[in-house]
Design a protein around this motif. Structure first.
Motif, PDB file in Angstrom:
ATOM      1  N   ARG A 281       1.140  -1.312   0.096  1.00  0.00           N
ATOM      2  CA  ARG A 281       0.280  -0.447  -0.042  1.00  0.00           C
ATOM      3  C   ARG A 281       0.916   1.538   0.349  1.00  0.00           C
ATOM      4  NH1 ARG A 281      -4.063  -2.345   5.308  1.00  0.00           N
ATOM      5  NH2 ARG A 281      -5.352  -3.421   3.215  1.00  0.00           N
TER       6      ARG A 281
ATOM      7  N   TYR C  14      -2.553   5.218   3.037  1.00  0.00           N
ATOM      8  CA  TYR C  14      -2.516   3.976   1.706  1.00  0.00           C
ATOM      9  C   TYR C  14      -2.455   4.809   0.460  1.00  0.00           C
ATOM     10  CZ  TYR C  14      -7.140   4.622   3.345  1.00  0.00           C
ATOM     11  OH  TYR C  14      -8.600   5.400   3.434  1.00  0.00           O
ATOM     12  N   GLY C  17      -3.267   1.598  -1.659  1.00  0.00           N
ATOM     13  CA  GLY C  17      -4.552   1.034  -1.121  1.00  0.00           C
ATOM     14  C   GLY C  17      -5.622   1.510  -1.241  1.00  0.00           C
TER      15      GLY C  17
END
Lengths: 341, 420, 57
Positions: A281, C14, C17
């Motif tokens: 991430r 993130y 993500g």
């Protein structure tokens, strides 16, 4: 005065980008643009030597500056002048560093470059004077530089009138009126329509010239970069969680993904639980490898670079950017993806 | 307009031109004598084993090391409305009627307290012009804490003692012919053409030894509040904060608030309001207090506001947020800030600059160093711990160590010179 | 703040993500982001330009 002039590999006539790794060296007398500078300085001052270095070498080896200053002093340098670097970032950084190193060694020094050059803020309290944007403005840039050299040589401080740019040291003095009285005067000035008046100028952020696009992503070798404080578990090189003063680099060789537990984020500016749970991430290595296998990119750089973008000074961040660019160019990288947090 | 018809304060000013110690406290024709026994009685407290009194006059070759709080002598007369509400008098808003004050004098404590950063005042020499307390005749109180006494109790005892002595000294002038009588009307809302300018004064609220009191209570976790400027003369705000010497706002400067004074002195603006705010440590608190303060200023129909602070870089955020929120409310905002530009003056000047507002007054570079010459006598502490030298030596110190040198209440003339 | 090519992400903690998605969906979103990034580096720009990855869906 005996002046030593610093220039880069290009102006020293060694070569262009391909010679950017040239080692530091010294030549007698003026070289390249130094010849016109010497002529402008006339009889009063003599360029006794020229020191030069490849821009990439200078960028990657901070010690080049002190070493060249030492050689310059051995040659009798009483003043050091660097540039003009125009808008060339690595050259400007090198000029700033060598000017600062000279000043530190007790040799009056100055650098010249365009106001947009990232090197402008890197010379500490050592003066930087304005040059044009490209070598097409070499002549007026040298004229201004020569005038500044003469003034510096006479022991005077350089000011905005001399084309001084960048960090002008803030020095204390006693004003005629108290801060309270000046505050009231400033209120009146602002109410009267003056939108600029202030005693503390605030930093402005730079404009960066966008790089030309890659022709085909499928041919490009790509590097992954991050300011997410992304490091191997345990933070072996102690990257700071905030106010980072350095950047780090680690190998991605043999890795298809960044696994939880092997990497972590030490960034102090956000909750790192999601990053530590699934490090891709922050550094998207898993997908980058897939794209590499599929041929969507020409290759993936064997290393990644990281720093922590939390309270980092603008000056440091700018410097990291210039250093990363130099490293990546040397490594043949065409494009980079930076994840920002 | 006389004082009875318009709400406000009447200052009865007595100038002090000489100060000495003697048997009995008295004031006559500019000469203030401090009765030693009376002063000691007022300072007496179980938490203090010993107190010593000394005088320091402007121009004396004296250095005060470890300056703590300083108070301007004032009194509303025995049996009158009372000054220093919440400490000496009932916790009620003062600032009306007559208040006698001894201008040019101060009562000052000096010595060691925990969390107190060493503050230096040179009564003569190059550092003297930097401190407001180098321009006053100071009664300096040195002290020894009682064995086993808690430091909090020592500090409370000192504060109470300072305030009592300050009132006691002003009481000596109650019958004297004043040198000046100043009428300070409270701001009112009646329109009269000049721009309405307010002052937003941030107060440090960080607990023991880092707190500032309003009516004797801390503003910690509170919201901004509006008080009448005259209440400051009567000691509504008392300092219990001892950090950041150059940026300190002792009780003396709250009482004399130079920014309020400059606004009153200007013919071109009208002093419209004084807003006091806590300085929360956490970001969410700063955001709330700043936004609320801006709303208050808008409700007060201010055209402009000057924002002051207390403390170091953390407190810059409180100023910057207020300046930005004020500008968003359409109120012209000016901030007074010190710069932390590093030893060579090339560092970024502010830790947290504003993002919309740009009108800033500089009270100089905190980090620039200066040399203080050797002096004959030192009060407060025997050594300057910062440089580990005897207090009377020649020393090199950053401006940061000079008491009130950069106060954003605006007393000083120190500023940064840009080499342009 | 001056970066010439920007691909907006869904969260500071993130960037590549999205913990609200299943692992498979998240990888698909990450791929979308990278593909958009590659597109961006192959695009000439004159000033800071945003390349939105959400639009690829």
């Amino acid at each position: 005065m005996r002046v030593v002039h610093y220039i880069n590999q290009f102006f020293a006539g060694i070569g262009g980008e391909e010679a950017a790794g040239a080692e530091p060296d010294l030549r007698e007398g003026p070289v390249g643009p130094g010849r016109r500078l010497a002529a402008l300085l006339g009889d009063e001052h003599e360029i006794v030597a020229t020191v030069f270095c490849g821009d990439d070498h200078a960028s990657g080896h901070a010690e080049f500056a002190a070493a060249l200053v030492e050689r310059a002093r051995e040659h009798g340098a009483e003043l050091l002048v660097a540039g003009p670097a125009f808008t060339s970032g690595r050259y400007g950084l090198a000029c700033a560093r060598i000017a600062a190193a000279a000043a530190e060694a007790g040799v009056p020094a100055l650098a010249a470059m365009h106001p947009d050059n990232p090197g402008v803020g890197e010379a500490g309290a050592t003066p930087v004077v304005e040059s044009g944007a490209t070598s097409r403005q070499m002549r007026p840039s040298l004229e201004r530089l020569a005038a500044a050299v003469r003034k510096l040589a006479s022991g005077e401080e350089l000011t905005a009138e001399d084309g001084r740019i960048g960090k002008v040291p803030r020095r204390n003095r006693l004003a005629e009126r108290s801060a309270a009285e000046r505050a009231v005067a400033l209120v009146l000035a602002r109410l009267g329509g003056d939108r600029e008046a202030t005693e503390i100028p605030l930093p402005t952020f730079d404009q960066v010239t966008p790089a030309a696009p890659v022709e085909h992503a499928a041919d490009a070798v790509v590097a992954l970069l991050t300011e997410g404080g992304f490091v191997p578990a345990g933070n072996p090189d102690r990257l700071e969680s905030s106010r980072a003063t350095k950047w780090v680099r680690y190998s991605l060789e043999g890795l298809d993904s960044v696994e939880a537990g092997t990497f972590e984020s030490v960034h102090g500016g956000f909750s790192t639980q999601w990053a530590n749970e699934e490090p891709n991430r922050i550094l998207p290595l898993d997908i980058a490898r897939e794209l590499q296998r599929e041929g969507a990119i020409g290759g993936l750089h064997a290393e990644y670079f990281a720093t922590t973008g939390n309270g980092t000074t603008v000056a440091d961040a700018r410097r990291f950017g210039v250093e990363w660019a130099a490293e990546l160019r040397q490594a043949g990288i065409q494009a980079a993806i930076l994840t920002a947090t | 307009m006389n004082a009875k018809d318009v709400a406000g304060l009447t200052r009865v000013v007595h100038e002090v031109r000489e100060l000495d110690l003697g048997e009995r406290t008295s004031y006559s024709a500019g000469r203030l004598t401090v009765g030693e026994e009376s002063a000691r009685d007022l300072l007496g407290d179980p938490a203090l084993a010993e107190v010593r009194l000394a005088c320091a006059a402007p121009g004396d070759p004296v250095r005060i090391v470890g300056a703590l709080d300083a108070v301007q002598p004032c009194s509303k007369g025995t049996g009158g409305g009372g000054v220093f509400p919440g400490f000496l008098g009932p916790a009620l808003p003062p600032g009306r009627g007559e208040t006698h004050m001894l201008r040019g004098a101060a009562v000052l404590a000096a010595g060691y307290l925990p969390r107190a950063q060493e503050a230096v005042i040179d009564m003569s020499g190059p550092a003297a012009p930097l401190s407001p307390l180098a321009a006053t005749h100071n009664l300096v109180i040195e002290f020894e804490p009682a064995e086993g006494a808690d430091w909090e109790d020592v500090e409370v005892a000192l504060r109470r003692g300072l305030l009592r002595v300050a009132v006691h000294l002003a009481d000596a002038a109650l019958e004297a012919e004043p040198d000046a009588v100043e009428e300070l009307a409270d701001p009112d809302a009646a329109p009269e053409g000049r721009p309405r300018v307010g002052v937003v004064t941030n107060l440090q609220t960080q607990g023991n030894f880092k707190d500032v009191f309003v009516y004797g209570r801390s503003l910690s976790r509170g919201l901004p509040t509006v008080i009448a400027p005259g209440e400051l003369d009567d000691g509504a705000v008392v300092s219990g904060q001892y950090g950041h010497p150059a940026l300190k706002n002792p009780t003396y400067l709250h009482q004399t608030h130079p920014v309020l004074a400059a606004l009153r002195a200007s013919d071109d603006v009208r002093l419209a309001a004084l807003v006091l705010c806590p300085e929360p440590v956490e970001q969410s608190g700063k955001e709330l207090v700043s936004a609320h303060a801006a709303r208050l200023c808008a409700a007060l129909q201010l055209d402009a506001a000057i924002v002051t602070k207390e403390g170091g870089g953390n407190a810059d955020a409180d100023v910057s947020l207020k300046l930005d929120r004020l500008e968003e409310e359409g109120i012209t905002a000016v901030g007074i800030l010190a710069e932390l530009a590093g030893r060579d003056g090339t560092g970024p000047p502010l830790v947290v600059p504003p993002t919309r507002a740009t009108a800033l007054i500089s009270t100089g570079n905190y980090d620039e160093r200066m040399t203080l010459p050797a002096c004959d006598r030192a009060l407060g502490r025997e050594r300057i711990a910062l440089v580990d030298r005897p207090a009377t030596d020649e020393v090199e110190l950053p401006v940061a160590a000079i008491y009130c040198a950069q106060t954003t209440l605006g007393w000083g003339r120190l500023t940064c010179y840009e080499d342009t | 703040m001056g970066a010439p090519r920007i691909v907006p992400t869904r969260g500071i903690p993130y960037p590549t993500g999205d913990p609200n998605l299943s692992p498979e969906q998240e990888r698909a979103w990450r791929r979308q982001l990278l593909q958009r990034a590659l597109q961006a580096v192959a695009t000439p720009v004159r000033e800071p330009t945003v390349f939105d990855a959400e639009a690829l869906e």
